[in-house]
Design an enzyme around this catalytic site. Structure first.
Site, short mmCIF file in Angstrom:
data_model
loop_
_atom_site.label_atom_id
_atom_site.label_comp_id
_atom_site.label_asym_id
_atom_site.label_seq_id
_atom_site.Cartn_x
_atom_site.Cartn_y
_atom_site.Cartn_z
N TYR A 68 -29.57 10.98 -69.02
CA TYR A 68 -29.65 9.58 -68.62
C TYR A 68 -30.91 8.92 -69.15
O TYR A 68 -31.83 8.60 -68.40
CB TYR A 68 -29.61 9.46 -67.10
CG TYR A 68 -28.22 9.38 -66.49
CD1 TYR A 68 -27.08 9.28 -67.27
CD2 TYR A 68 -28.06 9.39 -65.11
CE1 TYR A 68 -25.81 9.21 -66.70
CE2 TYR A 68 -26.80 9.32 -64.53
CZ TYR A 68 -25.69 9.24 -65.32
OH TYR A 68 -24.44 9.17 -64.74
N ASP A 69 -30.98 8.72 -70.45
CA ASP A 69 -31.93 7.76 -71.00
C ASP A 69 -31.39 7.26 -72.33
O ASP A 69 -30.38 7.75 -72.84
CB ASP A 69 -33.36 8.31 -71.09
CG ASP A 69 -33.58 9.33 -72.21
OD1 ASP A 69 -32.82 9.35 -73.19
OD2 ASP A 69 -34.55 10.11 -72.10
#
Length: 347
Positions: A68-69
């Site tokens: 999650y980036d």
């Protein structure tokens, strides 16, 4: 303070969580990277606000992932590491779900549910997450179509028995896959997209399976990536550099066609005296007894607003009115970038 809670499914059936979960992706993946990262202080307050709003004995369901980036890295897990290092007492007050098992980086990503790759994925997750919080639920982020689901489940059970995590979940699975998986070992949760502009036969079938088998259905993006809150009336409202500008439903022709959904839902929300966002969350929660809306937020105020959506009770008349709005306004556009892009959905 909120009062509504729900029991999880599968092997976590004894655990109560808030009626609305908290997705953490937006804390480290930004639709408009130019807006800059969320500070630890802001992110931590967003998490704490949700946990502190729940009654004693009810955990906050947190949803994270290995990637999650904006660069597909472990930033989200690193943020959680810092959070639980600073606030270790919050570890027992949260139930953490983490997705993994994806090989490569966009645009070339593929699910890999082989035992060796799943083990390397969860080991990396545990390393980045740190010692202060366990992984309660592990989900392969997509179904690996190269392996039978029975093999995938056996691989997950092996890792569970090694103590890597406590419960098994699936993500972006269809109902047939979910039923086959659950026959091997109890599935605690299935994570799928559900909202007033993403509610079709696949969603209905997974929710029906969840109801029958007592599997939690984590309904992510219940606000349609922000569209259902009314913030986008035309393509001009999308900030420059925002990733949503490339999505099919956010193209001008489709976006204008979809505004009718927002206008209809907003009218019902206004009559009820609640924000459209809370109406949408309440509607998703109404779709089945095991459905848990999973909105994301990176601000404490938004976290609390989302949680209040779980307190809203819709009457039969209001549910019928929402159904009429959706029937009168068929959704225009595909879910992501069009059918030519394989995102390994509904595996």
């Amino acid at each position: 303070m909120v009062s509504q809670s729900i029991k999880l499914g599968g092997t976590a059936a004894g655990i109560s969580v808030g009626r609305v979960a908290h997705g953490l992706m937006m804390m480290t993946w930004r639709p408009n990277p130019a807006s800059g990262p969320v500070s630890d202080e802001q992110a931590f307050e967003a998490i704490k606000a949700g946990v502190d709003a729940l009654p004693a004995g009810t955990k906050m369901f947190l949803n994270s992932a290995e990637f999650y980036d904006n660069n597909w890295g472990p930033t989200n897990l690193q943020l959680l590491n810092r959070f639980f290092t600073k606030y270790p007492k919050y570890a027992d007050r949260t139930f953490l779900s983490v997705k993994g098992g994806m090989r490569g980086k966009p645009p070339h990503i593929t699910p890999d549910a082989s035992l060796d790759y799943l083990r390397s994925s969860i080991d990396n997750i545990l390393k980045e997450l740190g010692p202060n919080k366990k992984v309660d639920l592990f989900e392969p982020a997509r179904i690996d179509r190269n392996l039978p689901i029975e093999t995938i489940m056996n691989n997950l059970v092996t890792l569970l028995e090694e103590g890597k995590f406590s419960h098994i979940g699936l993500s972006e699975c269809n109902a047939t896959t979910l039923r086959k998986a659950h026959a091997v070992y109890p599935v605690t949760a299935a994570e799928i997209e559900v909202s007033a502009w993403e509610y079709g036969e696949n969603q209905k079938a997974v929710i029906a399976a969840g109801t029958e088998l007592n599997i939690s259905v984590l309904a992510y993006s219940p606000l349609g990536q922000g569209f259902l809150t009314g913030q986008f009336k035309s393509a001009a409202d999308i900030p420059q550099g925002d990733a949503r500008a490339g999505l099919d439903r956010f193209q001008e022709q489709n976006l204008r066609a979809n505004v009718g959904i927002v206008e209809g839902l907003t009218s019902i929300a206004d009559k009820k005296g609640v924000p459209a966002s809370q109406l949408c969350i309440a509607w998703v929660a109404s779709l089945g007894p095991t459905v848990i809306p999973l909105p994301g937020s990176s601000k404490a105020s938004r976290t609390l607003e989302n949680l209040q959506g779980g307190e809203v009770k819709l009457t039969e008349e209001e549910l019928n009115a929402i159904g009429s709005v959706l029937a009168a306004n068929p959704v225009a556009g595909d879910r992501y970038w069009g059918k030519h892009v394989d995102l390994h959905l509904w595996g």
